[in-house]
Scaffold this motif. Structure first.
Motif, PDB file in Angstrom:
ATOM      1  N   HIS A 151     -16.692  -3.268   2.155  1.00 39.46           N
ATOM      2  CA  HIS A 151     -15.258  -3.165   1.909  1.00 39.46           C
ATOM      3  C   HIS A 151     -14.393  -3.911   2.914  1.00 39.46           C
ATOM      4  CE1 HIS A 151     -16.231   0.229  -0.751  1.00 39.46           C
ATOM      5  NE2 HIS A 151     -15.166  -0.185  -1.356  1.00 39.46           N
ATOM      6  N   PRO A 181      -9.106   0.725   3.929  1.00 38.11           N
ATOM      7  CA  PRO A 181      -9.802   1.647   3.017  1.00 38.11           C
ATOM      8  C   PRO A 181     -11.319   1.507   3.101  1.00 38.11           C
ATOM      9  CG  PRO A 181      -8.034   0.514   1.888  1.00 38.11           C
ATOM     10  CD  PRO A 181      -8.170  -0.136   3.225  1.00 38.11           C
ATOM     11  N   GLY A 182     -11.976   2.630   3.237  1.00 38.67           N
ATOM     12  CA  GLY A 182     -13.431   2.613   3.281  1.00 38.67           C
ATOM     13  C   GLY A 182     -13.990   2.611   4.678  1.00 38.67           C
ATOM     14  N   GLN A 197      -7.460   5.370   6.332  1.00 41.03           N
ATOM     15  CA  GLN A 197      -7.955   4.953   5.015  1.00 41.03           C
ATOM     16  C   GLN A 197      -6.911   4.168   4.239  1.00 41.03           C
ATOM     17  OE1 GLN A 197     -11.049   5.169   3.985  1.00 41.03           O
ATOM     18  NE2 GLN A 197     -11.586   6.112   5.926  1.00 41.03           N
ATOM     19  N   HIS A 198      -5.643   4.271   4.683  1.00 43.85           N
ATOM     20  CA  HIS A 198      -4.609   3.475   4.035  1.00 43.85           C
ATOM     21  C   HIS A 198      -4.610   2.060   4.594  1.00 43.85           C
ATOM     22  CE1 HIS A 198      -0.916   2.662   1.914  1.00 43.85           C
ATOM     23  NE2 HIS A 198      -0.419   2.161   3.006  1.00 43.85           N
TER      24      HIS A 198
END
Lengths: 194, 490
Positions: free
Chosen positions: B365, B465-466, B461-462
């Motif tokens: 990611h 992300p991941g 995570q914002h």
């Protein structure tokens, strides 16, 4: 005759394609990765009880549904966290060591998602530490989902069949058939001190 | 008659080809010239354009990073530190040590190692014709303004990169000239008059007419109509010459490749290398400076590598998860890092400066946000940096910082991160003992300032992300205390 054959062949081909497409669509959400997601909510009446005694008529037991259990990625995350937060330090890879085994059908403090959640969060007598405030809620739910997968309590198509990295690691979670969870009696040594 | 239209069509398409080719060649040459201009003397470039505006900056590098910062600052009501004034001269002078590049918190000028080169060296640096930068905010700023390429394989700052650069330009100019020659020949072939074929056709028709008159069977191509010898000789020579040139060039390339490879490997046999351990993982870099004699002196940091110049660096790399690739274009080529297979390789920086590195093998990611920086310093400044990093994290001095430490140790932070001198000793996430001395957080994703740090702690995570950093629910006053504590960890 040949015309009929051709028709049948094309019909069976169509049927096969449709079935294949359906199977593929069914698998679409298997590995969806919910990075930011609301965690399961435990209402005031849903949480696990520490005693079987209740005043008045007995309330029906309502278990929380952990949506994470349908998701292969979350289960593999749970597996990663299980190692990372050193759950494996006592429970090993599910076989049990210092802590009780997690891949058998015996459950001392219950096999329901919210019971496992509460076991991790609150800790249990004689060794199980309380992780409240130490592990964020969503990760505890992920670990709880993985713990249940070790004795085959999650859908078989979601149970992870590989780690999310290159090392295969150990995989008790897909070598276990679904077993009926049994409530074992709490061993005297693990009873809540009065 | 038959050949006429074909020739016309061929000429038409050939013309289009030529046009396209010319445009391409012009573009390549223009690019080369532009590069020559930008990599020229830094001071000269700055003299011509002393002030640049924010849109220009956003256009050059890391627009998302800068935008993110502005957004965070706007939300938190912090002053915007993106104003850009003055030339590189002023940025490099003493006042610039407190100037802030894209929102990085100002640091006290007392810390020589973190504010970069001493002023004397700075003057020396700016007077030389090379682009020289310290690890200071000013230097970071300069790199953001595009005055040098801090992530470019054709702007070498190390011995290996220099040889790779030479090889690259050898290939480029050789192949470019072959391209031009081939297109010139193609153009000539398309444009010249094809008299011979017309003549032959006339001859053929005359011969067939003769046969017809004599009553003999008409053959399409009589045995006696052949291409004359003197016409065949030319093409044969041309083809032979082309083959010979090709073979020679392939040999030149082969030898060049071998020679470059040897020079790259020569670094391994040099004395007094500095060993650095790199643990590449999803999606950040753990950096360790091992000390074999006193293991407690081992320095663990993340994403920001400091190295001395003019000394070979032995990088002992490993990966616990998937394949990554270590790439600092200004210093050396890519090196894949394969899990379960420790790889050791060497590089060396010969110019003081801060260079960007990037994971160059898709790894999941946040592959794109798996960046790191390499800061090359003179040996004494490097040693000063190392000795500062060796010290335990500073203990909290104010009430707020003390509370922040308690928050850190009591919350989920301590489950993954470690801070030397405290009970936090986990090795899952980056070591935060000297987090305030780093200029970026989240593997080069964001400048290290209070707002970004807060955003990262609450909702990583914002931002990424991941990534492995979970969302954390920390009350506002606890968070303020935690930030005070983290900002004190110089």
């Amino acid at each position: 005759m040949t015309k009929n054959n051709g028709r049948m062949r094309s019909a069976s081909f169509m049927a096969f394609s449709a079935a294949f497409a359906l199977i593929c669509i069914g698998g679409c959400q298997r590995e969806e990765r919910p990075f930011r997601v609301a965690v399961p909510y435990i209402g005031p009446q849903d949480g696990p009880r520490l005693s079987t005694l209740q005043p008045g008529p007995e309330m029906p037991v309502k278990h929380v549904r952990n949506d994470y259990e349908d998701n292969a990625w979350v289960l593999s995350e749970g597996k990663r966290l299980f190692q990372l937060y050193n759950c494996s330090g006592c429970h090993f890879n599910g076989g049990g060591g210092m802590g009780p085994p997690l891949m058998d059908q015996k459950w001392i403090y219950g096999s329901a998602p919210e019971q496992i959640f509460s076991t991790i969060m609150e800790g249990r007598p004689n060794g199980m530490p309380s992780f409240r405030g130490k592990i964020p809620d969503q990760q505890v739910w992920q670990i709880a989902a993985y713990v249940r997968s070790m004795s085959g309590l999650v859908p078989i198509d979601a149970a992870t069949n590989r780690n999310d990295d290159i090392h295969p690691g150990v995989q008790p979670e897909n070598s276990r058939k679904n077993v009926v969870p049994l409530q074992s009696s709490i061993p005297p040594a693990a009873e809540m001190p009065l | 008659m038959i050949l006429g239209p074909r020739i016309i069509t061929a000429r038409g398409s050939g013309g289009v080809c030529l046009l396209v080719a010319t445009v391409c060649a012009a573009a390549v040459l223009a690019g080369g010239r532009a590069r020559a201009a930008t990599t020229g003397v830094v001071t000269a470039v700055n003299a011509t354009s002393p002030t640049r505006t924010i849109p220009a900056v956003l256009g050059t590098t890391n627009s998302s990073m800068l935008l993110g910062t502005t957004a965070t600052q706007m939300i938190l009501g912090m002053p915007d530190r993106l104003e850009t004034t003055g030339s590189l001269e002023t940025q490099l002078s003493g006042t610039a040590s407190t100037a802030t590049g894209y929102g990085v918190q100002p640091r006290s000028s007392g810390e020589q190692f973190s504010t970069g080169l001493s002023s004397g060296k700075r003057e020396q640096a700016s007077s030389s014709s090379q682009a020289v930068f310290g690890p200071s905010d000013a230097a970071t700023k300069a790199s953001v303004f595009g005055t040098t390429n801090t992530q470019s394989a054709i702007d070498p700052a190390g011995r290996q990169a220099y040889h790779i650069d030479k090889l690259y330009w050898m290939y480029f100019w050789t192949l470019a000239s072959i391209y031009v020659v081939v297109l010139a020949v193609l153009g000539w072939a398309l444009l010249r008059r094809r008299r011979n074929i017309f003549d032959q056709e006339q001859e053929l028709r005359a011969h067939q007419a003769q046969l017809r008159e004599a009553g003999e069977p008409v053959r399409l191509a009589p045995a006696d109509v052949v291409i004359p010898r003197h016409l065949e000789k030319g093409p044969v020579m041309v083809v032979a010459a082309a083959v010979a040139v090709t073979v020679v060039l392939l040999w030149v390339f082969l030898i060049g490749d071998f020679a470059t490879g040897r020079t790259l490997n020569a670094l391994a046999s040099e004395k007094n290398p500095l060993a650095i351990k790199v643990n590449a993982q999803q999606w950040w870099w753990e950096i360790k400076y091992p000390d074999e004699v006193t293991t407690s002196n081992t320095v663990t940091t993340a994403n920001e590598i400091y190295i001395p110049i003019g000394r070979p660096i032995r990088l002992e790399t490993q990966s616990p998860d998937v394949i990554h690739s270590f790439w600092v274009p200004n210093l050396a080529g890519k090196h894949d890092i394969i899990p379960g297979y420790p790889v050791t390789f060497f590089l060396q920086a010969d110019k003081v400066g801060t260079y960007w590195g990037q994971c160059a093998e898709f790894c999941g990611h946040q592959h794109a946000k798996m960046r790191f920086s390499v800061t090359a310093l003179p040996e004494d400044e490097f040693q000063a940096w190392l000795s500062t990093q060796r010290q335990s994290a500073p203990s909290p001095s104010t009430e707020s910082q003390k509370r922040g430490q308690q928050v850190f140790l009591g919350a989920s932070c301590a489950m993954c991160h470690s801070i030397s001198g405290t009970q936090a000793m986990a090795t899952v996430g980056p070591n935060l003992s000297h987090i305030a001395s780093r200029s970026m957080i989240a593997a080069g994703s964001l400048p290290n300032n209070r707002g970004n740090l807060a955003g990262w702690i609450l909702d990583a995570q914002h931002i990424k992300p991941g990534c492995r950093m979970p969302q954390n629910n920390i009350p506002a006053d606890d968070l303020e205390a935690l930030l005070d504590y983290l900002e004190s960890l110089k």
